[in-house]
Scaffold this motif. Structure first.
Motif, PDB file in Angstrom:
ATOM      1  N   ALA A   1      12.872   3.400   2.969  1.00 18.66           N
ATOM      2  CA  ALA A   1      12.666   3.761   4.373  1.00 18.66           C
ATOM      3  C   ALA A   1      12.633   2.489   5.210  1.00 18.66           C
ATOM      4  N   VAL A   2      12.821   2.662   6.511  1.00 16.10           N
ATOM      5  CA  VAL A   2      12.576   1.594   7.474  1.00 16.10           C
ATOM      6  C   VAL A   2      11.349   2.010   8.277  1.00 16.10           C
TER       7      VAL A   2
ATOM      8  N   THR B   1      11.327  -2.865   5.619  1.00 19.42           N
ATOM      9  CA  THR B   1      12.637  -2.324   5.249  1.00 19.42           C
ATOM     10  C   THR B   1      12.747  -2.250   3.745  1.00 19.42           C
ATOM     11  N   LEU B   2      12.914  -1.040   3.235  1.00 16.68           N
ATOM     12  CA  LEU B   2      13.010  -0.814   1.796  1.00 16.68           C
ATOM     13  C   LEU B   2      14.248   0.022   1.493  1.00 16.68           C
TER      14      LEU B   2
ATOM     15  N   LYS C   1       0.822  -1.210   0.000  1.00 16.83           N
ATOM     16  CA  LYS C   1       0.000   0.000   0.000  1.00 16.83           C
ATOM     17  C   LYS C   1       0.859   1.265   0.000  1.00 16.83           C
ATOM     18  N   VAL C   2       1.909   1.283   0.816  1.00 14.46           N
ATOM     19  CA  VAL C   2       2.773   2.463   0.904  1.00 14.46           C
ATOM     20  C   VAL C   2       3.505   2.687  -0.413  1.00 14.46           C
ATOM     21  N   LEU C   3       4.029   1.630  -1.013  1.00 14.16           N
ATOM     22  CA  LEU C   3       4.735   1.775  -2.281  1.00 14.16           C
ATOM     23  C   LEU C   3       3.797   2.251  -3.388  1.00 14.16           C
ATOM     24  N   ASN C   4       2.578   1.739  -3.408  1.00 19.89           N
ATOM     25  CA  ASN C   4       1.618   2.175  -4.423  1.00 19.89           C
ATOM     26  C   ASN C   4       1.263   3.646  -4.276  1.00 19.89           C
TER      27      ASN C   4
END
Length: 328
Positions: free
Chosen positions: A121-122, A140-141, A108-111
């Motif tokens: 981000a972590v 963790t990205l 959801k956050v990436l979209n």
């Protein structure tokens, strides 16, 4: 969503600052950050990312994760609460554990958030069902776009400016008083940033070529639109993007450009682009040396910025890159 970009890219970004503070150090009375040995001005990558985030949010109506969001009670939301912002009530209710929250929250956050797709981000997450103990996890990205710390290409001169208050500060005062610390600035600085966009990390963050164009607009137009009292006086001068055929990249692009003074001024006393030219001969040597590994070179340059020679095999960015795909 568009597919992730597939070519590694390298970025060189130069902008200048006049009578302003490009990045104050809160641990040193908000003075400009300076390297004690070289007297070069330093600017953190966090500052540049903030410029990009603010532009994309304010001018292109993009959703930005790393920003201040308040609750209905007026409190600032923490990271865990921000992750939950992107899930509806039914999704939150159906999620059974932290691992499931990590998976769904990441998607959801990436979209939704271009800054996470670009910079990563972590993100800590937690979930508590009924009377169960709170279960914690994290998303963790590693973002594909990474910048080194920015620095001026020359020693700078500090220029503290005294500020006079226009309103009286004490009862019965006839005039305003002089502000204690004034405004901490530098007279002039040509600041340079080097960045790399990693195609492998792009696969994990779903970072598209359109996202990289958003990044480019955020760098150029975001810097130009720093119009607050504390940041006014910034102007983008040169933005260079090198796209490679594979995972190779030249690296250290800032080391291949140099300011050459003119008008009889020492470079430390430069106060305007008219006081110097930017030597790019060593950069061109690198571009020629690795020509077989380079897909394309594009640049944007300010009309008042002078180069010693044309950048080898480079084309001017298509102006469509600098047009937002979203209306305000």
């Amino acid at each position: 969503m568009s597919k992730p970009f597939s070519n590694r890219s390298e970025l060189l970004f130069l902008y200048d600052v006049k009578n302003n503070n490009p990045n104050g150090d809160p641990g040193d009375m908000n003075r400009p950050r300076l390297d004690e040995d070289t007297r070069k001005c330093l600017v953190t990558d966090v500052r540049l990312k903030r410029t990009i985030r603010d532009y994309l949010q304010n001018y292109e109506s993009e959703e930005i994760f790393i920003r201040e969001v308040q609750t209905e009670e007026g409190n600032v939301k923490d990271v865990k609460m921000r992750v939950n912002d992107f899930l509806d009530e039914k999704e939150l209710k159906d999620i059974k554990n932290a691992k499931e929250l990590e998976k769904i929250g990441k998607e959801k956050v990436l979209n939704s958030c271009v800054d996470i797709r670009l910079f990563g981000a972590v993100l800590p997450v937690s979930i508590k069902k009924d009377k169960e103990k709170e279960k914690k996890g994290s998303i963790t990205l590693t973002g594909p776009v990474q910048f080194s710390i920015g620095k001026s290409l020359h020693p700078v001169r500090e220029n503290p400016i005294s500020l006079s208050l226009t309103m009286a500060t004490k009862k019965d005062s006839q005039t305003g008083s002089l502000a204690d610390s004034g405004k901490q600035t530098i007279r002039y600085g040509l600041i340079g940033f080097h960045g790399v966009a990693n195609e492998h990390a792009a696969k994990h963050c779903n970072t598209s070529a359109d996202d990289l164009n958003r990044l480019i607009r955020g760098m150029w137009l975001g810097t130009k639109n720093l119009l607050t009292a504390s940041k006014k006086g910034h102007m983008p001068r040169l933005l260079l993007k090198i796209d490679y055929k594979d995972s190779f990249f030249i690296g250290d692009l800032l080391e291949y450009v140099k300011m050459k003074p003119k008008n009889g001024k020492e470079i430390e006393y430069a106060e305007d682009p008219s006081d110097y030219i930017l030597k790019v001969s060593k950069l061109n040597e690198q571009l020629k040396k690795h020509e077989d590994k380079i897909e394309s070179v594009h640049y944007k340059i300010d009309d008042r910025f002078e180069l010693s020679e044309s950048i080898y095999n480079a084309k001017v960015f298509n102006e469509d890159v600098f047009k937002s795909t979203k209306s305000n």
